[in-house]
Write an enzyme that holds these catalytic residues in place. Structure first.
Site, PDB file in Angstrom:
ATOM      1  N   GLU A  45       0.875  -1.357   0.020  1.00 37.42           N
ATOM      2  CA  GLU A  45       0.135  -0.021   0.023  1.00 37.42           C
ATOM      3  C   GLU A  45       0.792   1.145  -0.010  1.00 37.42           C
ATOM      4  O   GLU A  45       1.924   1.296   0.444  1.00 37.42           O
ATOM      5  CB  GLU A  45      -0.822  -0.234   1.212  1.00 37.42           C
ATOM      6  CG  GLU A  45      -2.163  -0.402   1.020  1.00 37.42           C
ATOM      7  CD  GLU A  45      -3.158   0.540   0.452  1.00 37.42           C
ATOM      8  OE1 GLU A  45      -2.400   1.679  -0.292  1.00 37.42           O
ATOM      9  OE2 GLU A  45      -4.318   0.525   0.243  1.00 37.42           O
ATOM     10  N   ASP A  46       0.374   2.317  -0.633  1.00 33.58           N
ATOM     11  CA  ASP A  46       1.036   3.613  -0.562  1.00 33.58           C
ATOM     12  C   ASP A  46       0.781   4.066   1.032  1.00 33.58           C
ATOM     13  O   ASP A  46       1.966   4.652   1.405  1.00 33.58           O
ATOM     14  CB  ASP A  46       0.535   4.533  -1.467  1.00 33.58           C
ATOM     15  CG  ASP A  46      -1.085   4.559  -1.420  1.00 33.58           C
ATOM     16  OD1 ASP A  46      -1.752   3.947  -0.613  1.00 33.58           O
ATOM     17  OD2 ASP A  46      -1.650   5.485  -2.338  1.00 33.58           O
ATOM     18  N   ASP A  87      -4.531   5.156   6.141  1.00 32.71           N
ATOM     19  CA  ASP A  87      -4.970   6.322   6.701  1.00 32.71           C
ATOM     20  C   ASP A  87      -5.996   5.962   7.771  1.00 32.71           C
ATOM     21  O   ASP A  87      -5.726   5.544   8.872  1.00 32.71           O
ATOM     22  CB  ASP A  87      -5.492   7.335   5.719  1.00 32.71           C
ATOM     23  CG  ASP A  87      -6.154   8.569   6.205  1.00 32.71           C
ATOM     24  OD1 ASP A  87      -5.552   8.889   7.106  1.00 32.71           O
ATOM     25  OD2 ASP A  87      -7.070   9.081   5.400  1.00 32.71           O
ATOM     26  N   PHE A 139      -1.884  15.944   4.515  1.00 27.97           N
ATOM     27  CA  PHE A 139      -2.418  15.171   3.523  1.00 27.97           C
ATOM     28  C   PHE A 139      -1.335  15.523   2.315  1.00 27.97           C
ATOM     29  O   PHE A 139      -0.752  16.562   1.982  1.00 27.97           O
ATOM     30  CB  PHE A 139      -3.695  16.175   2.435  1.00 27.97           C
ATOM     31  CG  PHE A 139      -4.498  15.264   1.566  1.00 27.97           C
ATOM     32  CD1 PHE A 139      -5.167  14.034   1.644  1.00 27.97           C
ATOM     33  CD2 PHE A 139      -3.857  15.491   0.199  1.00 27.97           C
ATOM     34  CE1 PHE A 139      -5.464  13.340   0.750  1.00 27.97           C
ATOM     35  CE2 PHE A 139      -4.201  14.527  -0.567  1.00 27.97           C
ATOM     36  CZ  PHE A 139      -5.150  13.380  -0.573  1.00 27.97           C
ATOM     37  N   ARG A 191       1.073  12.228  -8.606  1.00 30.42           N
ATOM     38  CA  ARG A 191       1.499  10.782  -8.168  1.00 30.42           C
ATOM     39  C   ARG A 191       3.023  10.760  -8.743  1.00 30.42           C
ATOM     40  O   ARG A 191       3.951  10.206  -8.204  1.00 30.42           O
ATOM     41  CB  ARG A 191       1.014  10.042  -8.970  1.00 30.42           C
ATOM     42  CG  ARG A 191      -0.652   9.789  -8.670  1.00 30.42           C
ATOM     43  CD  ARG A 191      -1.159   8.544  -9.296  1.00 30.42           C
ATOM     44  NE  ARG A 191      -2.765   8.629  -9.154  1.00 30.42           N
ATOM     45  CZ  ARG A 191      -3.603   8.022  -8.264  1.00 30.42           C
ATOM     46  NH1 ARG A 191      -2.694   7.696  -7.239  1.00 30.42           N
ATOM     47  NH2 ARG A 191      -4.765   8.113  -8.250  1.00 30.42           N
TER      48      ARG A 191
HETATM   49  P1  IMP Z   1      -7.808   4.523   4.054  1.00 33.00           P
HETATM   50  O1  IMP Z   1      -8.760   3.395   3.571  1.00 33.00           O
HETATM   51  O2  IMP Z   1      -8.514   5.583   4.787  1.00 33.00           O
HETATM   52  O3  IMP Z   1      -6.727   3.856   4.924  1.00 33.00           O
HETATM   53  O4  IMP Z   1      -7.149   5.064   2.723  1.00 33.00           O
HETATM   54  C1  IMP Z   1      -6.219   4.642   2.102  1.00 33.00           C
HETATM   55  C2  IMP Z   1      -6.224   5.347   0.890  1.00 33.00           C
HETATM   56  O5  IMP Z   1      -6.544   6.691   0.795  1.00 33.00           O
HETATM   57  C3  IMP Z   1      -4.957   5.389   0.309  1.00 33.00           C
HETATM   58  O6  IMP Z   1      -4.452   4.159  -0.619  1.00 33.00           O
HETATM   59  C4  IMP Z   1      -5.042   6.803  -0.398  1.00 33.00           C
HETATM   60  O7  IMP Z   1      -5.236   6.445  -1.777  1.00 33.00           O
HETATM   61  C5  IMP Z   1      -5.801   7.533   0.150  1.00 33.00           C
HETATM   62  N1  IMP Z   1      -5.163   8.582   0.988  1.00 33.00           N
HETATM   63  C6  IMP Z   1      -5.142   8.690   2.397  1.00 33.00           C
HETATM   64  N2  IMP Z   1      -4.424   9.472   2.912  1.00 33.00           N
HETATM   65  C7  IMP Z   1      -3.655  10.221   1.706  1.00 33.00           C
HETATM   66  C8  IMP Z   1      -3.062  11.297   1.644  1.00 33.00           C
HETATM   67  O8  IMP Z   1      -2.380  12.080   2.619  1.00 33.00           O
HETATM   68  N3  IMP Z   1      -2.595  11.761   0.218  1.00 33.00           N
HETATM   69  C9  IMP Z   1      -3.024  11.054  -0.794  1.00 33.00           C
HETATM   70  N4  IMP Z   1      -3.953  10.042  -0.704  1.00 33.00           N
HETATM   71  C10 IMP Z   1      -4.603   9.545   0.555  1.00 33.00           C
HETATM   72 MG    MG Z   2      -4.494   4.320  -2.618  1.00 32.42          MG
END
Ligand code: IMP
Ligand code: MG
Length: 166
Positions: A90-91, A94, A143, A156
């Protein structure tokens, strides 16, 4: 926030650690599109045990910076996971919603093992508890973009991790 050299150095360390942990075996990397593509490529190059790759795409975000809370599989994997040492790449984690959902569906496909690897982690924002095996950097609640991460699909391709001032 994180210069290019630091990101690359850290990914090399993560690749080394994964190679040690899976010594004598092989790994199947699942790249979660689109954000993880740059990280997956760089990481895969630093892993010295045999590597196979597959891709999937989920969406939990619209074009803004707020979670919709809804996770949808947009593209599923091409190959089965049965008997493989799977590592989900994963990148960023969050809220943890995407990963906790993914874990559930991938775990049900009988991999030999299932691990999680993320370049960035925002622990403060966690809503769903997920166990992460490999973390590149823990970051504060800002962010971020670059190294695969986007803001409305842009940035990206930045070779470093930057902060968006909203
Ligand atoms: P989660 O399901 O809330 O953990 O979100 C995961 C996804 O939200 C990541 O794979 C990103 O695509 C996006 N995301 C969450 N935080 C950021 C950020 O700070 N910048 C860009 N994308 C984010
Ligand atoms: Mg993502």
């Amino acid at each position: 926030m994180i210069p290019e050299e630091d990101v690359n150095r850290r990914i090399a360390e993560m690749g080394k650690k994964i190679s040690e942990d899976y010594a004598g075996s092989s790994v199947h990397l699942i790249c979660v599109l689109k954000g993880s593509i740059f990280f997956t490529c760089e990481l895969a190059k630093r892993i010295t045990v045999p590597v196979t790759l597959d891709f999937m795409s989920c969406s939990s975000y619209g074009s803004g910076t707020k979670s919709s809370g809804v996770v949808k599989i947009v593209k599923d994997l091409d190959e089965p996971l049965e008997g493989r040492n799977v590592i989900v790449v994963e990148d960023i984690i969050d809220s943890g919603r995407t990963l906790s959902y993914l874990l559930e569906i991938l775990g049900a496909r009988n991999p030999k093992s299932l691990a999680l690897c993320t370049l960035l982690d925002k622990p403060e924002r966690r809503v769903k508890d997920v166990k992460v095996d490999y973390v590149g950097f823990e970051i504060e609640d800002k962010f971020v973009v670059g190294y695969g991460l986007d803001y409305a699909q842009r940035y990206r391709n930045l070779p470093y991790v930057g902060v968006v001032e909203l």
